[in-house]
Design a protein around this motif. Structure first.
Motif, mmCIF file in Angstrom:
data_model
loop_
_atom_site.group_PDB
_atom_site.id
_atom_site.type_symbol
_atom_site.label_atom_id
_atom_site.label_comp_id
_atom_site.label_asym_id
_atom_site.label_seq_id
_atom_site.Cartn_x
_atom_site.Cartn_y
_atom_site.Cartn_z
ATOM 1 N N ASP A 182 0.832 -1.213 0.000
ATOM 2 C CA ASP A 182 0.000 0.000 0.000
ATOM 3 C C ASP A 182 0.866 1.262 0.000
ATOM 4 O O ASP A 182 0.539 2.258 -0.643
ATOM 5 C CB ASP A 182 -0.977 0.012 1.190
ATOM 6 N N VAL A 183 2.011 1.196 0.687
ATOM 7 C CA VAL A 183 2.903 2.355 0.728
ATOM 8 C C VAL A 183 3.481 2.602 -0.666
ATOM 9 O O VAL A 183 3.570 3.743 -1.125
ATOM 10 C CB VAL A 183 4.049 2.129 1.758
ATOM 11 N N CYS A 184 3.858 1.519 -1.343
ATOM 12 C CA CYS A 184 4.429 1.666 -2.697
ATOM 13 C C CYS A 184 3.445 2.344 -3.639
ATOM 14 O O CYS A 184 3.838 2.920 -4.643
ATOM 15 C CB CYS A 184 4.781 0.304 -3.285
ATOM 16 N N MET A 344 14.441 4.048 -7.885
ATOM 17 C CA MET A 344 13.636 3.287 -6.919
ATOM 18 C C MET A 344 13.341 4.107 -5.668
ATOM 19 O O MET A 344 12.240 4.042 -5.121
ATOM 20 C CB MET A 344 14.323 1.967 -6.551
ATOM 21 N N VAL A 345 14.322 4.889 -5.213
ATOM 22 C CA VAL A 345 14.063 5.732 -4.026
ATOM 23 C C VAL A 345 12.969 6.735 -4.359
ATOM 24 O O VAL A 345 12.049 6.961 -3.564
ATOM 25 C CB VAL A 345 15.370 6.463 -3.588
ATOM 26 N N GLU A 346 13.057 7.283 -5.566
ATOM 27 C CA GLU A 346 12.073 8.287 -5.973
ATOM 28 C C GLU A 346 10.658 7.699 -6.029
ATOM 29 O O GLU A 346 9.728 8.256 -5.451
ATOM 30 C CB GLU A 346 12.476 8.782 -7.361
ATOM 31 N N VAL A 347 10.532 6.536 -6.681
ATOM 32 C CA VAL A 347 9.178 5.968 -6.807
ATOM 33 C C VAL A 347 8.648 5.518 -5.448
ATOM 34 O O VAL A 347 7.474 5.670 -5.140
ATOM 35 C CB VAL A 347 9.080 4.810 -7.837
ATOM 36 N N ARG A 348 9.552 5.007 -4.630
ATOM 37 C CA ARG A 348 9.155 4.578 -3.281
ATOM 38 C C ARG A 348 8.670 5.774 -2.455
ATOM 39 O O ARG A 348 7.624 5.719 -1.828
ATOM 40 C CB ARG A 348 10.360 3.960 -2.565
ATOM 41 N N ASN A 349 9.485 6.830 -2.461
ATOM 42 C CA ASN A 349 9.132 7.995 -1.641
ATOM 43 C C ASN A 349 7.849 8.663 -2.118
ATOM 44 O O ASN A 349 7.078 9.170 -1.320
ATOM 45 C CB ASN A 349 10.273 9.024 -1.638
ATOM 46 N N ASN A 350 7.647 8.622 -3.438
ATOM 47 C CA ASN A 350 6.436 9.270 -3.960
ATOM 48 C C ASN A 350 5.231 8.334 -3.957
ATOM 49 O O ASN A 350 4.111 8.770 -4.210
ATOM 50 C CB ASN A 350 6.673 9.755 -5.398
ATOM 51 N N VAL A 355 5.902 2.510 -13.936
ATOM 52 C CA VAL A 355 5.273 2.824 -15.233
ATOM 53 C C VAL A 355 4.729 4.246 -15.270
ATOM 54 O O VAL A 355 4.615 4.844 -16.332
ATOM 55 C CB VAL A 355 4.123 1.846 -15.624
ATOM 56 N N GLU A 356 4.415 4.800 -14.101
ATOM 57 C CA GLU A 356 3.880 6.165 -14.090
ATOM 58 C C GLU A 356 4.985 7.200 -13.920
ATOM 59 O O GLU A 356 4.955 8.267 -14.505
ATOM 60 C CB GLU A 356 2.852 6.323 -12.954
ATOM 61 N N GLN A 357 5.969 6.867 -13.090
ATOM 62 C CA GLN A 357 6.976 7.881 -12.730
ATOM 63 C C GLN A 357 8.204 7.875 -13.640
ATOM 64 O O GLN A 357 8.804 8.923 -13.869
ATOM 65 C CB GLN A 357 7.414 7.631 -11.285
ATOM 66 N N ALA A 358 8.596 6.679 -14.111
ATOM 67 C CA ALA A 358 9.882 6.597 -14.809
ATOM 68 C C ALA A 358 9.779 5.615 -15.968
ATOM 69 O O ALA A 358 10.580 4.701 -16.105
ATOM 70 C CB ALA A 358 10.949 6.142 -13.819
ATOM 71 N N ARG A 359 8.804 5.837 -16.800
ATOM 72 C CA ARG A 359 8.460 4.861 -17.835
ATOM 73 C C ARG A 359 9.621 4.551 -18.779
ATOM 74 O O ARG A 359 9.767 3.431 -19.252
ATOM 75 C CB ARG A 359 7.265 5.381 -18.630
ATOM 76 N N LYS A 360 10.459 5.549 -19.043
ATOM 77 C CA LYS A 360 11.508 5.349 -20.060
ATOM 78 C C LYS A 360 12.769 4.715 -19.487
ATOM 79 O O LYS A 360 13.664 4.336 -20.235
ATOM 80 C CB LYS A 360 11.859 6.699 -20.685
ATOM 81 N N GLN A 361 12.870 4.639 -18.165
ATOM 82 C CA GLN A 361 14.105 4.115 -17.570
ATOM 83 C C GLN A 361 14.279 2.629 -17.913
ATOM 84 O O GLN A 361 13.294 1.881 -17.986
ATOM 85 C CB GLN A 361 14.057 4.248 -16.038
ATOM 86 N N PRO A 362 15.536 2.204 -18.074
ATOM 87 C CA PRO A 362 15.778 0.776 -18.377
ATOM 88 C C PRO A 362 15.162 -0.156 -17.326
ATOM 89 O O PRO A 362 14.634 -1.212 -17.680
ATOM 90 C CB PRO A 362 17.300 0.681 -18.369
ATOM 91 N N ILE A 363 15.170 0.249 -16.057
ATOM 92 C CA ILE A 363 14.586 -0.631 -15.015
ATOM 93 C C ILE A 363 13.091 -0.856 -15.292
ATOM 94 O O ILE A 363 12.585 -1.980 -15.187
ATOM 95 C CB ILE A 363 14.823 -0.077 -13.581
ATOM 96 N N THR A 364 12.401 0.199 -15.714
ATOM 97 C CA THR A 364 10.963 0.081 -15.988
ATOM 98 C C THR A 364 10.740 -0.806 -17.215
ATOM 99 O O THR A 364 9.848 -1.663 -17.229
ATOM 100 C CB THR A 364 10.346 1.474 -16.238
ATOM 101 N N GLN A 365 11.560 -0.577 -18.225
ATOM 102 C CA GLN A 365 11.428 -1.383 -19.439
ATOM 103 C C GLN A 365 11.614 -2.864 -19.108
ATOM 104 O O GLN A 365 10.895 -3.726 -19.609
ATOM 105 C CB GLN A 365 12.468 -0.948 -20.486
#
Ligand SMILES: Nc1ncnc2c1ncn2[C@@H]1O[C@H](COP(=O)(O)OP(=O)(O)OP(=O)(O)O)[C@@H](O)[C@H]1O
Ligand SMILES: [Mg+2]
Length: 402
Positions: A182-184, A344-350, A355-365
């Motif tokens: 839920d936090v994520c 990951m810190v950014e998506v976690r904190n937010n 897919v919503e925050q960093a769609r183009k990043q290699p990790i998301t791909q």
């Protein structure tokens, strides 16, 4: 709706027909093609609408109904007949089956009986090659130890699957004590796994859906109980029933397992189509993978469903090589997810998924590729013979290093 099972029903009794109809209309994965109140007209209805399943309530006139089943076996062999009756007399069941019925359900019909019956019909049709199986895919995500990224992968794979509008996806947080799915997703839920699991017997589909929290990504969430005291209240029976209900409406169920590997986690492993075992490339993690593999190898069917996913690849220059890791665990690595601390810190904190925050990043791909591979249940062909690239993911690795 391409994923729906097409149904037609016949029942001369208006009350029971309406009851059945309202149950069916609540199930997303069912498309009611036609309803009919006369046995005499039903074969014409079937000929015109070509449903995959015909539900015949036989109590109003057993003789006529049995004749109808026989006729359909002749004229519409592609329509699987499911019979309902308030009687469970063995002779009646036998007559219905001999006439050509594929399933028999006792009235009052319970959702938890109807869904598996429809699934059995669907499975038989797909094993005959009539249709592609449209069953629900259950993905259990487990970790080789704490903090390896199990929840990150469960949540983000769930959101990646939900990104496809033809999927309907639910994530259930089975880390009952300390789960943080839920936090994520920055979600505040009105109901938790405890409320829903305990009321599963009384629950219908629309109530179930109202009890889940829908995230903007499209992913539905069922979080862990609020109180630690409540954790023991959820039994494997509750979970089994709940997952049966979820299968009625979702194309994908993602389960974020705890590291306890307790009775609920073990049931989740059994029910899963894919077991994603998240690990990192260090010795303690790989040792746990080997230990868990011993358990999986020991239990019927578990090892075949296992997909070892290495997370945070590239985090440490001294990581064990993929070749050595594959030799140690005795199987190929299914997927590799790069280390990307900043994202990951950014998506976690937010509380926002990749897919919503960093769609183009290699990790998301790579998460999206993993979701697609699990969805298609096929691994892409190896691009070359090297072990490190066996799961078709060498592509991003060169990214990560550049
Ligand atoms: N690929 C990655 N790159 C960088 N950081 C990551 C990656 N995957 C996960 N993390 C970070 O690792 C930490 C642990 O992740 P997560 O909570 O998903 O692990 P877990 O296995 O669910 O942990 P727990 O055992 O507590 O349930 C988080 O801070 C997360 O942001
Ligand atoms: Mg976790």
């Amino acid at each position: 709706m391409s994923n729906a099972i097409r149904l037609a029903i016949v029942d001369p009794d208006d009350n029971s027909r309406e009851e059945l109809k309202s149950m069916l209309l609540g199930i997303d994965r069912i498309w009611l093609e036609a309803e009919c109140s006369r046995y005499e007209f039903f074969s014409d209805v079937v000929a015109q609408t070509e449903p995959e399943v015909g539900i015949i309530a036989i109590d109003s006139d057993v003789e006529k109904a049995l004749k109808l089943i026989e006729r359909l076996a002749d004229t519409a062999p592609d329509c699987s007949v499911l019979v309902t009756s308030s009687s469970n007399d063995g002779n009646l069941i036998l007559s219905a089956m001999r006439a050509g019925a594929k399933e028999f359900l006792a009235e009052p019909i319970k959702l938890e009986d109807l869904i598996p019956a429809l699934e059995r019909i669907s499975d038989r049709r797909s094993s005959r090659g009539d249709v592609k199986s449209r069953g629900t895919t259950i993905i259990a995500v487990a970790g080789a130890t704490g903090g390896v990224g199990t929840t990150s992968i469960a949540v983000n794979v769930g959101c990646a699957l939900a990104d496809n509008p033809s999927n309907s996806v639910v994530l259930v947080d089975l880390d009952l004590c300390l789960g943080d799915a839920d936090v994520c997703l920055d979600a505040i839920a009105d109901f938790t796994l405890l409320d829903v699991a305990q009321n599963a017997a009384r629950m219908d589909i629309s109530l179930l859906k109202r009890s889940l929290t829908k995230h903007s990504s499209g992913l539905f969430l069922l979080p862990r109980p609020v109180q630690l005291d409540d954790v023991d209240e959820i039994t494997p029976d509750d979970l089994n029933r709940l997952i049966g209900l979820l299968k009625a409406t979702f194309s994908h169920v993602v389960l974020d397992l705890s590291k306890f590997f307790g009775p609920l986690d073990r049931l989740a492993l059994q029910l899963a189509d894919h077991i994603v075992l998240v690990t990192q490339m260090d010795l303690p993690c790989l040792r746990n993978v080997v230990r868990l593999m011993m358990y999986f190898n020991d239990k019927d069917g578990l090892a075949d469903k296992l997909r070892v996913v290495v997370n945070r690849v590239g985090m440490d220059q001294n990581q064990i090589s993929f070749k050595k890791a594959e030799e140690t665990i005795g199987r190929e690595i299914f997927w590799k997810i790069p280390n990307d601390y900043r994202t990951m810190v950014e998506v976690r904190n937010n509380g926002v998924p990749l897919v919503e925050q960093a769609r183009k990043q290699p990790i998301t791909q790579e998460i999206m590729n993993l979701a697609a591979a699990l969805d298609g249940s096929e691994k892409p062909e190896p691009e070359d013979g090297e072990a490190a690239n066996k799961s078709g993911i060498g592509r991003w690795f060169s990214f990560g290093k550049s």
